[in-house]
Design a protein around this motif. Structure first.
Motif, PDB file in Angstrom:
ATOM      1  N   ILE A 190     -46.950 -68.296 -45.422  1.00  0.00           N
ATOM      2  CA  ILE A 190     -47.158 -67.082 -44.260  1.00  0.00           C
ATOM      3  C   ILE A 190     -47.038 -66.880 -43.085  1.00  0.00           C
ATOM      4  O   ILE A 190     -45.921 -65.991 -42.360  1.00  0.00           O
ATOM      5  N   LYS A 191     -47.974 -67.937 -42.330  1.00  0.00           N
ATOM      6  CA  LYS A 191     -48.456 -67.916 -41.227  1.00  0.00           C
ATOM      7  C   LYS A 191     -47.713 -68.622 -39.956  1.00  0.00           C
ATOM      8  O   LYS A 191     -46.807 -68.171 -39.243  1.00  0.00           O
ATOM      9  N   LYS A 192     -46.524 -69.423 -40.719  1.00  0.00           N
ATOM     10  CA  LYS A 192     -45.550 -70.321 -40.165  1.00  0.00           C
ATOM     11  C   LYS A 192     -44.274 -69.896 -40.624  1.00  0.00           C
ATOM     12  O   LYS A 192     -44.076 -69.413 -39.380  1.00  0.00           O
ATOM     13  N   GLU A 193     -44.240 -68.559 -41.210  1.00  0.00           N
ATOM     14  CA  GLU A 193     -43.208 -67.960 -41.606  1.00  0.00           C
ATOM     15  C   GLU A 193     -42.842 -66.934 -40.543  1.00  0.00           C
ATOM     16  O   GLU A 193     -42.185 -66.710 -39.437  1.00  0.00           O
ATOM     17  N   TYR A 194     -44.252 -66.329 -40.370  1.00  0.00           N
ATOM     18  CA  TYR A 194     -44.190 -64.612 -39.343  1.00  0.00           C
ATOM     19  C   TYR A 194     -44.437 -66.084 -37.858  1.00  0.00           C
ATOM     20  O   TYR A 194     -43.341 -65.498 -36.735  1.00  0.00           O
ATOM     21  N   SER A 195     -44.698 -66.801 -37.682  1.00  0.00           N
ATOM     22  CA  SER A 195     -44.384 -67.570 -36.339  1.00  0.00           C
ATOM     23  C   SER A 195     -43.671 -67.923 -35.282  1.00  0.00           C
ATOM     24  O   SER A 195     -42.447 -67.782 -34.824  1.00  0.00           O
ATOM     25  N   LYS A 196     -43.110 -68.708 -36.927  1.00  0.00           N
ATOM     26  CA  LYS A 196     -40.844 -68.488 -36.498  1.00  0.00           C
ATOM     27  C   LYS A 196     -40.453 -67.695 -35.989  1.00  0.00           C
ATOM     28  O   LYS A 196     -39.497 -67.658 -35.572  1.00  0.00           O
ATOM     29  N   MET A 197     -40.054 -66.573 -37.134  1.00  0.00           N
ATOM     30  CA  MET A 197     -39.638 -65.173 -36.727  1.00  0.00           C
ATOM     31  C   MET A 197     -40.182 -64.672 -35.329  1.00  0.00           C
ATOM     32  O   MET A 197     -39.173 -64.539 -34.923  1.00  0.00           O
ATOM     33  N   ILE A 198     -41.714 -64.760 -35.103  1.00  0.00           N
ATOM     34  CA  ILE A 198     -41.318 -64.420 -33.793  1.00  0.00           C
ATOM     35  C   ILE A 198     -40.552 -65.405 -32.628  1.00  0.00           C
ATOM     36  O   ILE A 198     -39.957 -64.507 -31.564  1.00  0.00           O
ATOM     37  N   VAL A 214     -46.430 -56.988 -31.087  1.00  0.00           N
ATOM     38  CA  VAL A 214     -46.694 -58.793 -31.208  1.00  0.00           C
ATOM     39  C   VAL A 214     -45.648 -59.204 -29.789  1.00  0.00           C
ATOM     40  O   VAL A 214     -46.213 -59.751 -28.731  1.00  0.00           O
ATOM     41  N   LEU A 215     -44.608 -58.344 -29.615  1.00  0.00           N
ATOM     42  CA  LEU A 215     -43.426 -58.554 -29.283  1.00  0.00           C
ATOM     43  C   LEU A 215     -42.914 -57.037 -28.500  1.00  0.00           C
ATOM     44  O   LEU A 215     -43.006 -56.143 -29.479  1.00  0.00           O
ATOM     45  N   SER A 216     -42.314 -57.165 -26.979  1.00  0.00           N
ATOM     46  CA  SER A 216     -42.218 -56.017 -26.527  1.00  0.00           C
ATOM     47  C   SER A 216     -41.442 -56.194 -24.940  1.00  0.00           C
ATOM     48  O   SER A 216     -42.012 -56.761 -24.768  1.00  0.00           O
ATOM     49  N   THR A 217     -39.983 -55.810 -25.199  1.00  0.00           N
ATOM     50  CA  THR A 217     -39.772 -55.383 -23.863  1.00  0.00           C
ATOM     51  C   THR A 217     -38.952 -53.947 -23.631  1.00  0.00           C
ATOM     52  O   THR A 217     -39.202 -52.945 -24.125  1.00  0.00           O
ATOM     53  N   SER A 218     -38.767 -54.555 -21.755  1.00  0.00           N
ATOM     54  CA  SER A 218     -38.650 -52.542 -21.836  1.00  0.00           C
ATOM     55  C   SER A 218     -37.558 -52.309 -21.707  1.00  0.00           C
ATOM     56  O   SER A 218     -36.836 -51.340 -20.935  1.00  0.00           O
ATOM     57  N   GLY A 219     -35.905 -53.098 -22.516  1.00  0.00           N
ATOM     58  CA  GLY A 219     -34.923 -52.862 -22.149  1.00  0.00           C
ATOM     59  C   GLY A 219     -33.664 -52.846 -20.532  1.00  0.00           C
ATOM     60  O   GLY A 219     -33.155 -52.593 -20.652  1.00  0.00           O
ATOM     61  N   SER A 220     -34.783 -54.194 -19.934  1.00  0.00           N
ATOM     62  CA  SER A 220     -33.970 -53.888 -18.916  1.00  0.00           C
ATOM     63  C   SER A 220     -32.770 -55.086 -18.822  1.00  0.00           C
ATOM     64  O   SER A 220     -31.966 -55.756 -19.851  1.00  0.00           O
ATOM     65  N   GLN A 221     -31.797 -54.575 -17.637  1.00  0.00           N
ATOM     66  CA  GLN A 221     -30.313 -54.979 -17.691  1.00  0.00           C
ATOM     67  C   GLN A 221     -30.033 -56.232 -17.143  1.00  0.00           C
ATOM     68  O   GLN A 221     -29.378 -57.220 -17.125  1.00  0.00           O
ATOM     69  N   ASN A 222     -31.607 -57.419 -17.220  1.00  0.00           N
ATOM     70  CA  ASN A 222     -31.819 -58.575 -16.889  1.00  0.00           C
ATOM     71  C   ASN A 222     -32.180 -59.591 -16.766  1.00  0.00           C
ATOM     72  O   ASN A 222     -33.758 -59.270 -17.888  1.00  0.00           O
ATOM     73  N   MET A 223     -32.223 -60.890 -17.811  1.00  0.00           N
ATOM     74  CA  MET A 223     -32.649 -61.352 -18.635  1.00  0.00           C
ATOM     75  C   MET A 223     -33.665 -62.249 -17.999  1.00  0.00           C
ATOM     76  O   MET A 223     -34.376 -62.356 -17.986  1.00  0.00           O
ATOM     77  N   ARG A 224     -34.180 -62.109 -16.744  1.00  0.00           N
ATOM     78  CA  ARG A 224     -35.102 -62.371 -15.932  1.00  0.00           C
ATOM     79  C   ARG A 224     -36.360 -61.870 -16.328  1.00  0.00           C
ATOM     80  O   ARG A 224     -37.376 -62.293 -16.742  1.00  0.00           O
ATOM     81  N   ASP A 225     -36.029 -60.484 -16.686  1.00  0.00           N
ATOM     82  CA  ASP A 225     -37.425 -59.528 -16.479  1.00  0.00           C
ATOM     83  C   ASP A 225     -37.555 -59.393 -17.915  1.00  0.00           C
ATOM     84  O   ASP A 225     -38.617 -58.921 -18.234  1.00  0.00           O
ATOM     85  N   ASN A 226     -35.813 -59.845 -18.641  1.00  0.00           N
ATOM     86  CA  ASN A 226     -36.692 -60.100 -20.227  1.00  0.00           C
ATOM     87  C   ASN A 226     -37.962 -60.857 -20.466  1.00  0.00           C
ATOM     88  O   ASN A 226     -39.011 -61.233 -21.467  1.00  0.00           O
ATOM     89  N   ILE A 227     -37.469 -61.790 -19.555  1.00  0.00           N
ATOM     90  CA  ILE A 227     -38.173 -63.039 -19.839  1.00  0.00           C
ATOM     91  C   ILE A 227     -40.220 -62.823 -19.449  1.00  0.00           C
ATOM     92  O   ILE A 227     -40.848 -64.097 -19.508  1.00  0.00           O
ATOM     93  N   GLY A 228     -39.929 -62.090 -18.269  1.00  0.00           N
ATOM     94  CA  GLY A 228     -42.109 -61.794 -17.978  1.00  0.00           C
ATOM     95  C   GLY A 228     -41.811 -61.109 -18.811  1.00  0.00           C
ATOM     96  O   GLY A 228     -43.188 -61.039 -18.775  1.00  0.00           O
ATOM     97  N   LEU A 239     -51.901 -62.967 -20.581  1.00  0.00           N
ATOM     98  CA  LEU A 239     -51.224 -64.013 -22.185  1.00  0.00           C
ATOM     99  C   LEU A 239     -50.127 -62.622 -22.634  1.00  0.00           C
ATOM    100  O   LEU A 239     -49.902 -61.716 -22.582  1.00  0.00           O
ATOM    101  N   THR A 240     -49.410 -63.293 -23.281  1.00  0.00           N
ATOM    102  CA  THR A 240     -47.915 -62.688 -24.267  1.00  0.00           C
ATOM    103  C   THR A 240     -48.777 -62.156 -25.082  1.00  0.00           C
ATOM    104  O   THR A 240     -50.135 -62.624 -25.658  1.00  0.00           O
ATOM    105  N   ALA A 241     -48.137 -61.126 -25.894  1.00  0.00           N
ATOM    106  CA  ALA A 241     -48.706 -60.565 -27.191  1.00  0.00           C
ATOM    107  C   ALA A 241     -49.060 -61.639 -28.702  1.00  0.00           C
ATOM    108  O   ALA A 241     -49.950 -61.445 -29.122  1.00  0.00           O
ATOM    109  N   VAL A 242     -47.638 -62.675 -28.166  1.00  0.00           N
ATOM    110  CA  VAL A 242     -48.543 -63.871 -29.002  1.00  0.00           C
ATOM    111  C   VAL A 242     -49.651 -64.091 -29.489  1.00  0.00           C
ATOM    112  O   VAL A 242     -50.865 -64.430 -30.475  1.00  0.00           O
ATOM    113  N   SER A 243     -49.879 -64.823 -27.770  1.00  0.00           N
ATOM    114  CA  SER A 243     -50.987 -65.885 -27.627  1.00  0.00           C
ATOM    115  C   SER A 243     -52.006 -64.553 -27.965  1.00  0.00           C
ATOM    116  O   SER A 243     -53.250 -65.215 -28.351  1.00  0.00           O
ATOM    117  N   GLU A 244     -51.836 -63.583 -27.295  1.00  0.00           N
ATOM    118  CA  GLU A 244     -53.185 -62.703 -27.447  1.00  0.00           C
ATOM    119  C   GLU A 244     -53.602 -61.848 -28.581  1.00  0.00           C
ATOM    120  O   GLU A 244     -54.712 -62.530 -29.244  1.00  0.00           O
TER     121      GLU A 244
END
Length: 812
Positions: free
Chosen positions: A180-188, A217-231, A683-688
């Protein structure tokens, strides 16, 4: 259960007639092919939400998805007229016939996902269409039929709940729960790709283990910019290392390399946008875990594109991989997305043109921004210019080193060439000078930097001057009395191996090679067998076979008088003991006969290290080290041992070093140095989450953290103490490395690479040195220690610890 029960019985009946499989069985068989993993299940639901026009998508997991998966959105919702067909096979609102597939712009189009999820889990839907006043809860059975419908409060949108995924497939469910841990990380990782490309959509993902607190674990702000989503996903630190992709048309050399014709190439077929890492050494990744490719905003896995991007990046940063997020826009009629059920494999027209554009653009970007000569490498530039001025004084016409921006010096090639030149020229200055005076037709370094001279490299198909430069540095052998640059001066580069053989106490020692060997097996004579031995041989004839072999002259109804014989059997305990001994001797003889075949075939050579290690792992167990007999010490550096009829040679220093290294790894607790001010790690949410789940391992490595569960994601963890040990200091880079290692194997004790380097250095200094005379007991101790460590075949620096020399039976 006996072995016979697993073997399907062979029926003598004639083959059955061909019939259609019932619909329920077809449904179950096909569903297991559509949804293969947790990642696929979540992907299909998120795609449905995006296709419904949602701007807010929330993914909630319980026990990493093993218990429950909920995907909620604020899309259009489902109309009441579509409730029945929502989960039926091949029912969709996204296309009507096959011709629509050419221009399909939605993620889904087959009408298989919800139907397959019904067959694999317990599925329920809560939805509220934009025209409805109240929501509706729908419960479906495993066949996809609606079994319950009831009013349910909900805002506009849809929530799909999956419980006990794969429980209808027992084998897959067991594997799913175990991994399940590997499945979870692939899903992320899959979800991250949608977070990047889905601009204007806010995506969050959270997980709850047991009755604990739900963690984001993950959270984006709904930005119109791909760069903001990466950040938002990977933090501001990742943004600092990114270059915006700049598309340029392919050069003539690369067009020729891919076998294209310039006149026939379509113009403006591909438009590529996105970001890649800079080529600096410290900004890359140790793996390809952050590489995302999209075609017309659809996440996919284009293998050739991925391979090309990594190959070009390795020309500038050989030891790392880039962060990549590239979207390739192309006309929909040039793409076939209907290749695999998960739609990750895509066929493209003019794929070679795409590769040519990518290669030219990436090389252009890195040549402009990464490998310009800076002040740090001014000394190399001065040496090049001085050598050029000296040659001009002799009356030779030379072109200037830098003519235009296109012919800028390449730092990677220049550094590699000069580092090899300086290391080899220290002992050969007179020889180099002599060579320079005796050859009148030398070529200067300008031809090397401009790429005007065509060298014969290892890969003649490569037309790029940059790749020529790097491969020439790698392939040119440093011969005796020659520098690397000699090959460039004469306009030649040889890829043949030189005869520089390293002197080593162990030099190509192996037993005599036998091309064909047939072991002789002594079979006992049948004539001398007694009645007792026949009874002891345990060869019992089956009852059915006896009946078949007996002559059947009499009929069934006739009375038969059985002829019985009375045989007196003598029993003696001494005879039984003798038979047991004979049996043991026979087994030993068979074991000895097995040893007559060559178990160790690898030679003592650097090129055969891997095959030698595999042979040792296969044939030598940990218990065998205790049984080894010490023959003696060779050359004050090697222990000669004997196991049955096999002779081994053991490096005393490498063996002791590996034992000391593993002991340090297991038992050393690094002391921490408190920081004056807690340091934010970003750190990213996954790394945290990985850090929080493995906090004890970080403490054993000397890291201490201040954890605030109520803080915002990516700010929950602050560093308060760093490990220090004498002259070694560690930092956030080591934390990131540990997080990456633990994401692959959670809960397993591991160390950062710099800690391992420190332990390797200490283990080397405290180990038995070459040249030290050892007693038999000391040698035995070193050999026994090899059986107490996990990986006894190499020292921490990679040198082999043990090799097979010969088999005495084969020699004799």
């Amino acid at each position: 259960m006996s072995q016979a029960e697993h073997v399907p019985s062979i029926s003598s009946e004639p083959a059955g007639t061909i019939k259609a499989i019932d619909k329920h069985s077809v449904h179950q068989i096909c569903s297991g092919q559509v949804v293969l993993s947790l990642a696929t299940a979540v992907k299909e639901l998120v795609e449905n939400s995006i296709d419904a026009g949602a701007t807010n998508i929330d993914v909630k997991l319980k026990e990493c998805g093993a218990e429950q998966v909920d995907v909620s959105d604020n899309g259009k919702g489902v109309e009441e007229a579509n409730f029945e067909g929502l989960t039926l096979k091949h029912h969709t609102s996204k296309l009507k016939d096959f011709s629509d597939l050419i221009h399909v712009e939605t993620f889904g189009f087959r009408g298989e996902a919800l139907s397959s999820l019904c067959a694999l889990s317990d599925l329920s839907v809560v939805t509220c269409h934009e025209s409805s006043q109240v929501g509706t809860k729908l419960v479906f059975d495993n066949k996809g039929h609606l079994v319950q419908q009831s009013p349910h409060p909900r805002q506009q949108g849809t929530t799909v709940s999956l419980q006990q995924l794969f429980h209808t497939l027992p084998v897959r469910h067991k594997e799913f729960q175990r991994n399940i841990k590997k499945e979870y990380s692939k899903m992320i990782h899959v979800l991250q790709s949608y977070c990047i490309i889905a601009t204007g959509v806010r995506i969050t993902c959270s997980n709850q283990n047991g009755q604990g607190k739900r963690s984001t674990v993950l959270s984006t702000s709904g930005s119109q910019n791909m760069r903001d989503n990466i950040g938002a996903i990977f933090g501001p630190k990742q943004l600092q290392s990114l270059l915006s992709f700049q598309q340029v048309p392919p050069t003539e050399n690369i067009i020729e390399e891919y076998g294209l014709k310039d006149a026939d190439l379509p113009k403006e077929l591909f438009t590529i946008t996105g970001f890649v890492s800079r080529g600096d050494h410290s900004v890359g990744r140790s793996t390809t875990d952050r590489q995302f490719f999209f075609i017309n905003n659809r996440p996919c896995d284009p293998l050739k594109v991925t391979k090309l991007v990594n190959e070009v990046y390795h020309m500038y940063n050989r030891h790392q991989y880039p962060f990549v997020a590239l979207n390739i826009a192309v006309a929909s009629e040039c793409v076939d997305v209907n290749v695999t059920p998960d739609k990750r494999q895509i066929f493209l027209q003019e794929e070679k043109l795409l590769l040519a554009i990518l290669k030219t653009s990436l090389i252009h970007m890195y040549e402009l921004g990464v490998n310009k000569i800076n002040t740090a490498s001014a000394s190399e530039l001065c040496q090049v210019l001085q050598s050029d001025e000296n040659m001009q004084k002799h009356g030779e016409d030379r072109e200037p080193v830098i003519q235009s921006p296109k012919s800028s010096l390449n730092l990677a090639g220049l550094k590699a060439a000069f580092s090899c030149h300086h290391s080899s020229s220290s002992g050969n200055k007179s020889n180099t000078a002599k060579t320079a005076n005796t050859v009148p037709t030398q070529k200067t370094l300008q031809s090397f930097f401009k790429g005007s001279v065509k060298f014969s490299t290892c890969n003649p198909g490569v037309k790029s001057p940059l790749k020529q430069t790097i491969e020439l540095v790698q392939c040119s052998p440093v011969g005796k009395g020659k520098s690397v640059l000699d090959g460039f001066r004469y306009g030649k580069a040889s890829c043949s191996d030189t005869d520089n053989k390293k002197d080593s106490p162990i030099s190509h020692c192996s037993g005599p090679e036998l091309s064909s060997y047939e072991p002789v097996i002594n079979t006992p004579s049948v004539k001398n067998e007694t009645f007792e031995e026949i009874l002891d041989s345990s060869h019992i004839v089956p009852e059915g076979l006896e009946l078949q072999t007996m002559p059947s002259t009499s009929r069934v109804d006739d009375t038969m008088s059985p002829n019985r014989r009375t045989v007196s059997l003598q029993f003696s305990l001494q005879e039984l003991v003798g038979k047991m001994r004979r049996l043991q001797d026979q087994q030993k003889q068979k074991a000895d006969e097995k040893l007559h075949c060559r178990r160790f075939r690898a030679k003592i050579s650097p090129g055969e290290n891997q095959s030698a290690e595999e042979e040792l792992k296969k044939e030598i167990s940990k218990d065998m080290f205790k049984e080894m007999e010490i023959i003696g010490q060779f050359n004050l550096g090697f222990i000669i041992t004997k196991l049955t009829s096999d002779i081994f040679i053991i490096d005393q220093h490498a063996t002791d070093e590996k034992y000391n290294f593993e002991m340090l790894q297991q038992h050393t607790v690094l002391q921490g140095q408190k920081l004056i001010v807690p340091q934010k790690l970003h750190l990213t949410a996954v790394s945290e989450n990985v850090l929080l789940e493995n906090i004890e391992i970080f403490r054993k490595n000397g890291f201490e953290f201040l954890i605030d569960e109520d803080a915002q994601v990516m700010e929950r963890v602050k560093l308060v103490s760093l490990p220090t040990s004498k002259n070694w200091t560690f930092g956030p880079a080591d934390i990131e490395e540990l997080i990456f290692m633990l994401s692959d194997s959670p809960g397993v004790m591991c160390r950062p690479s710099r800690v391992r380097q420190m332990f390797a250095s200490r283990a080397c200094r405290k180990s038995v040195m070459i040249g030290t005379a050892l007693s038999v007991s000391e040698m035995k101790k070193l050999v026994v220690h090899m059986g107490e460590i996990e990986h006894p075949w190499n020292c921490p620096h990679g040198r082999p610890t043990m090799r097979h020399l010969a088999n005495l039976d084969i020699i004799s």
